[in-house]
Design an enzyme around this catalytic site. Structure first.
Site, short mmCIF file in Angstrom:
data_model
loop_
_atom_site.label_atom_id
_atom_site.label_comp_id
_atom_site.label_asym_id
_atom_site.label_seq_id
_atom_site.Cartn_x
_atom_site.Cartn_y
_atom_site.Cartn_z
N CYS A 41 5.75 -0.22 7.47
CA CYS A 41 5.46 1.03 6.76
C CYS A 41 6.71 1.43 5.98
CB CYS A 41 5.10 2.13 7.76
SG CYS A 41 4.69 3.70 6.98
N LEU A 42 6.51 1.78 4.72
CA LEU A 42 7.66 2.16 3.89
C LEU A 42 8.29 3.46 4.36
CD1 LEU A 42 6.07 1.19 0.45
CD2 LEU A 42 7.72 -0.14 1.80
N GLY A 46 0.85 -1.19 0.00
CA GLY A 46 0.00 0.00 0.00
C GLY A 46 0.88 1.24 0.00
N HIS A 75 -4.53 1.44 7.88
CA HIS A 75 -3.16 1.96 7.98
C HIS A 75 -2.97 3.12 7.00
CE1 HIS A 75 1.39 1.27 8.12
NE2 HIS A 75 1.24 2.04 7.04
N GLU A 76 -3.41 2.92 5.75
CA GLU A 76 -3.22 3.97 4.73
C GLU A 76 -4.09 5.19 5.02
OE1 GLU A 76 -0.74 3.68 2.89
OE2 GLU A 76 -0.42 1.54 3.18
N HIS A 86 -2.53 7.53 7.34
CA HIS A 86 -1.56 8.44 6.69
C HIS A 86 -2.25 9.73 6.25
CE1 HIS A 86 2.24 6.30 6.45
NE2 HIS A 86 1.66 5.22 5.96
N GLN A 126 3.07 10.01 1.30
CA GLN A 126 4.37 9.34 1.45
C GLN A 126 5.32 9.66 0.30
OE1 GLN A 126 2.36 5.35 2.42
NE2 GLN A 126 4.26 5.21 3.55
O1 K1U Z 1 4.05 2.38 3.95
C1 K1U Z 1 2.96 1.86 3.76
O2 K1U Z 1 1.94 2.42 4.10
C2 K1U Z 1 2.92 0.52 3.07
C3 K1U Z 1 2.86 -0.66 4.02
C4 K1U Z 1 1.43 -1.14 4.09
C5 K1U Z 1 1.07 -2.04 5.23
C6 K1U Z 1 1.76 -3.20 5.48
C7 K1U Z 1 1.40 -4.04 6.53
C8 K1U Z 1 0.32 -3.71 7.30
C9 K1U Z 1 -0.35 -2.55 7.07
C10 K1U Z 1 0.01 -1.72 6.02
C11 K1U Z 1 3.77 -1.73 3.45
O3 K1U Z 1 3.58 -2.19 2.37
S1 K1U Z 1 5.10 -2.26 4.43
C12 K1U Z 1 5.86 -3.55 3.45
C13 K1U Z 1 5.09 -4.83 3.43
O4 K1U Z 1 4.19 -5.02 4.22
C14 K1U Z 1 5.41 -5.86 2.43
C15 K1U Z 1 6.50 -5.75 1.61
C16 K1U Z 1 6.77 -6.75 0.68
C17 K1U Z 1 5.97 -7.85 0.57
C18 K1U Z 1 4.88 -7.97 1.39
C19 K1U Z 1 4.59 -6.98 2.32
ZN ZN Z 2 2.58 3.38 6.07
#
Ligand code: K1U
Ligand code: ZN
Length: 173
Positions: free
Chosen positions: A98-99, A50, A140-141, A144, A55
């Site tokens: 979270c990225l 997401g 979560h998004e 943000h 971001q």
């Molecule tokens: O930064 C963000 O908002 C993105 C975040 C979204 C998220 C992940 C887990 C729970 C709630 C919201 C991510 O994508 S973090 C990276 C991640 O979860 C992932 C990366 C590679 C493969 C699978 C998952």
């Molecule tokens: Zn995030």
């Protein structure tokens, strides 16, 4: 399409943007669709599941997501001006990432199911239910969009520890 820089919490200027409340979008235009295309490419490149527009430094109420697993066809989703209409009483804890807080994961408890309304890539209004990872990710998004990070749901100690970990990793890199 282009890959944008993802703002991170270890940078004070980035954090100030991430803490902003995002503005409502008036209409889905070709310019907005170009931003959503860039966001999706940026999210796939990271990789993540997401991404909110803030971001990548655009504090407007836009989110992209793809919850397809490895080996499945890509399933991009686009959300413009999403709103949560109902949330379940039942809650569920999930280890979130979270990225903008790279390489830090922690448990956050949220409603298990939500009903949401949003405009899609075509500008059509959609109302649907989200559960499991979809419910976790959209909440979560949507945090943000209010300037809230998942680490804001943690204790002060755990939040500070998360930011310190990101700063240390950045210095070591
Ligand atoms: O930064 C963000 O908002 C993105 C975040 C979204 C998220 C992940 C887990 C729970 C709630 C919201 C991510 O994508 S973090 C990276 C991640 O979860 C992932 C990366 C590679 C493969 C699978 C998952
Ligand atoms: Zn995030």
């Amino acid at each position: 399409m282009s890959i944008r820089r993802i703002l991170t919490v270890d940078n004070a200027a980035d954090l100030a943007v991430l803490k902003q409340k995002s503005a409502t979008v008036e209409t889905v235009t070709d310019d907005l669709r170009r931003l959503m295309d860039d966001m999706l490419e940026t999210m796939y490149d990271a990789p993540g599941i997401g991404l909110a527009a803030v971001q990548v430094g655009e504090p407007i109420r836009v989110i992209v997501m793809d919850l397809a697993r490895d080996g499945e066809e890509p399933a991009p989703r686009y959300f413009v001006n999403p709103e949560i209409l109902t949330s379940s009483e039942e809650t569920h804890a999930y280890e979130e990432g979270c990225l903008s807080v790279p390489d830090y994961y922690d448990d956050v408890e949220r409603p298990s199911k939500v009903t949401l309304r949003y405009m899609n890539y075509q500008g059509e209004t959609v109302v649907e239910e989200a559960e499991e990872l979809y419910a976790v990710c959209i909440q979560h998004e949507m945090d943000h969009l209010e300037g809230v990070l998942f680490i804001d749901h943690l204790s002060r100690l755990r939040r500070d520890r998360a930011i310190l970990k990101v700063k240390k990793a950045r210095r070591a890199a």
